[in-house]
Motif scaffolding. Structure first.
Motif, PDB file in Angstrom:
ATOM      1  N   ARG A  34       0.811  -1.219   0.000  1.00  0.00           N
ATOM      2  CA  ARG A  34       0.000   0.000   0.000  1.00  0.00           C
ATOM      3  C   ARG A  34       0.843   1.267   0.000  1.00  0.00           C
TER       4      ARG A  34
ATOM      5  N   PRO B 244      -3.494   9.437   2.229  1.00  0.00           N
ATOM      6  CA  PRO B 244      -4.173   8.412   3.026  1.00  0.00           C
ATOM      7  C   PRO B 244      -4.971   9.014   4.175  1.00  0.00           C
TER       8      PRO B 244
ATOM      9  N   VAL C  43       1.098   2.245  -5.546  1.00  0.00           N
ATOM     10  CA  VAL C  43      -0.292   2.478  -5.944  1.00  0.00           C
ATOM     11  C   VAL C  43      -0.241   3.345  -7.192  1.00  0.00           C
TER      12      VAL C  43
ATOM     13  N   HIS D 180       4.768  -1.292   3.242  1.00  0.00           N
ATOM     14  CA  HIS D 180       3.623  -1.715   4.049  1.00  0.00           C
ATOM     15  C   HIS D 180       2.761  -2.704   3.272  1.00  0.00           C
ATOM     16  N   SER D 181       2.675  -3.922   3.767  1.00  0.00           N
ATOM     17  CA  SER D 181       1.806  -4.927   3.159  1.00  0.00           C
ATOM     18  C   SER D 181       0.365  -4.659   3.566  1.00  0.00           C
ATOM     19  N   ALA D 182      -0.505  -4.507   2.579  1.00  0.00           N
ATOM     20  CA  ALA D 182      -1.894  -4.150   2.870  1.00  0.00           C
ATOM     21  C   ALA D 182      -2.659  -5.288   3.520  1.00  0.00           C
ATOM     22  N   ASP D 183      -2.467  -6.511   3.026  1.00  0.00           N
ATOM     23  CA  ASP D 183      -3.270  -7.613   3.541  1.00  0.00           C
ATOM     24  C   ASP D 183      -2.547  -8.960   3.526  1.00  0.00           C
TER      25      ASP D 183
END
Length: 314
Positions: free
Chosen positions: A3, A136, A194, A225-228
């Motif tokens: 992200r 964000p 993104v 940062h890993s989103a999920d």
């Protein structure tokens, strides 16, 4: 998948001077004072927005006996910071001039209006015009400073990396992490976590100069940062491609793992599960005292005895 940036970590020789520059000159909030969990005699200090949200934090390890860095390749060579508008760049140029911070004047960087300067230890910083674009939702610029409310530092923007093998880093970001290529020529490439957003952007410059010698004002790693996707999955995928990793590390405020890409630049991946900096401090009291993760709390007396006071804690 990714992200954007989570934080970026540097070296400083003098944390008192460093603290003054990032809080009083740049107007960031000191959101966490802790220690390097692998070497508890070393401070680890975070500056950012009101709560140190992901994508904001500039963090520093203090090494009092370190020398000057020798700039070179296979390094993270610049840190971009977003400001709201072109007028903000004008405001910041006047502010930096008044505070006797050398700068290059307003120019262009990675396709945007910018203002390039260095901190007191030679770290390259770039203020970038965000053109009023959205950021964000969790970002909340710190207001407890004397920076004009119309021109705050919003958060991290383009991070510059200078490497010998540009194509290897482009391939890693594109094929494993899902970054989109926003532009490329023989000398440089712009990659975005993104698509269309500068807050997760990496500018890759190719250079065959001497390799960097780390020191004060150099960058240790970039955290993305890993989103999920869980860190265990990233660990497996990296190892399948031949990279060595540290495995998953519990940093209490977040979980992460580290690896070096083919040029030797270190990345940290921060997982989707995170407590954040208010896990052990109220938002009001962030950065006002030494915080230790629970697994180090029993060593507090010994740790505090090894550290030089930054200032009188409030």
């Amino acid at each position: 998948m990714i992200r954007g940036h989570h934080h970026i970590s540097m070296f400083t020789k003098d944390l008192k001077e460093n603290n003054h520059f990032y809080t009083e000159v740049l107007g960031l909030r000191r959101v966490k004072v802790s220690v390097n969990q692998g070497d508890t005699g070393m401070y680890h200090v975070f500056y950012g927005d009101r709560t140190g949200s992901a994508g904001n934090d500039l963090t520093f390890f203090e090494i009092p006996n370190t020398g000057a860095a020798r700039k070179g390749t296979n390094s993270i060579s610049g840190v971009g910071l977003l400001v709201p508008s072109y007028d903000s760049l004008m405001y910041w140029q006047e502010r930096l001039d008044r505070m006797e911070v050398k700068n290059e004047g307003i120019g262009h960087y990675a396709g945007r209006d910018s203002l390039v300067f260095e901190d007191r230890e030679g770290l390259k910083l770039i203020l970038i015009n965000h053109r009023g674009d959205a950021v964000p939702g969790e970002w909340s610029p710190w207001e407890g400073n004397d920076v004009d409310a119309k021109h705050p530092i919003l958060g991290m923007g383009t991070v510059e990396m200078t490497v010998e093998d540009k194509s290897a880093l482009v391939s890693l970001l594109e094929n494993l992490f899902g970054y989109k290529k926003a532009g490329e020529n023989d000398e440089a490439a712009v990659m975005q976590a993104v698509e269309g957003e500068v807050f997760g952007e990496i500018l890759i410059k190719q250079s065959h100069a001497d390799k960097e010698r780390p020191g004060k004002g150099s960058v240790h790693h970039l955290a993305i940062h890993s989103a999920d996707r869980p860190l265990e999955v990233w660990d497996r995928l990296l190892k399948e491609k031949g990279y060595r990793t540290t495995g998953v590390k519990d940093r209490y405020y977040f979980e992460s793992l580290y690896f070096r890409e083919d040029n030797g630049v270190m990345f940290e991946i921060v997982g989707p599960k995170a407590r954040g900096f208010t896990a052990d401090s109220s938002a009001r009291d962030l950065g006002n005292h030494l915080d230790l993760p629970p697994f180090l709390e029993h060593e507090r007396g010994e740790i505090e005895a090894k550290l030089r006071p930054i200032e009188e804690w409030t």
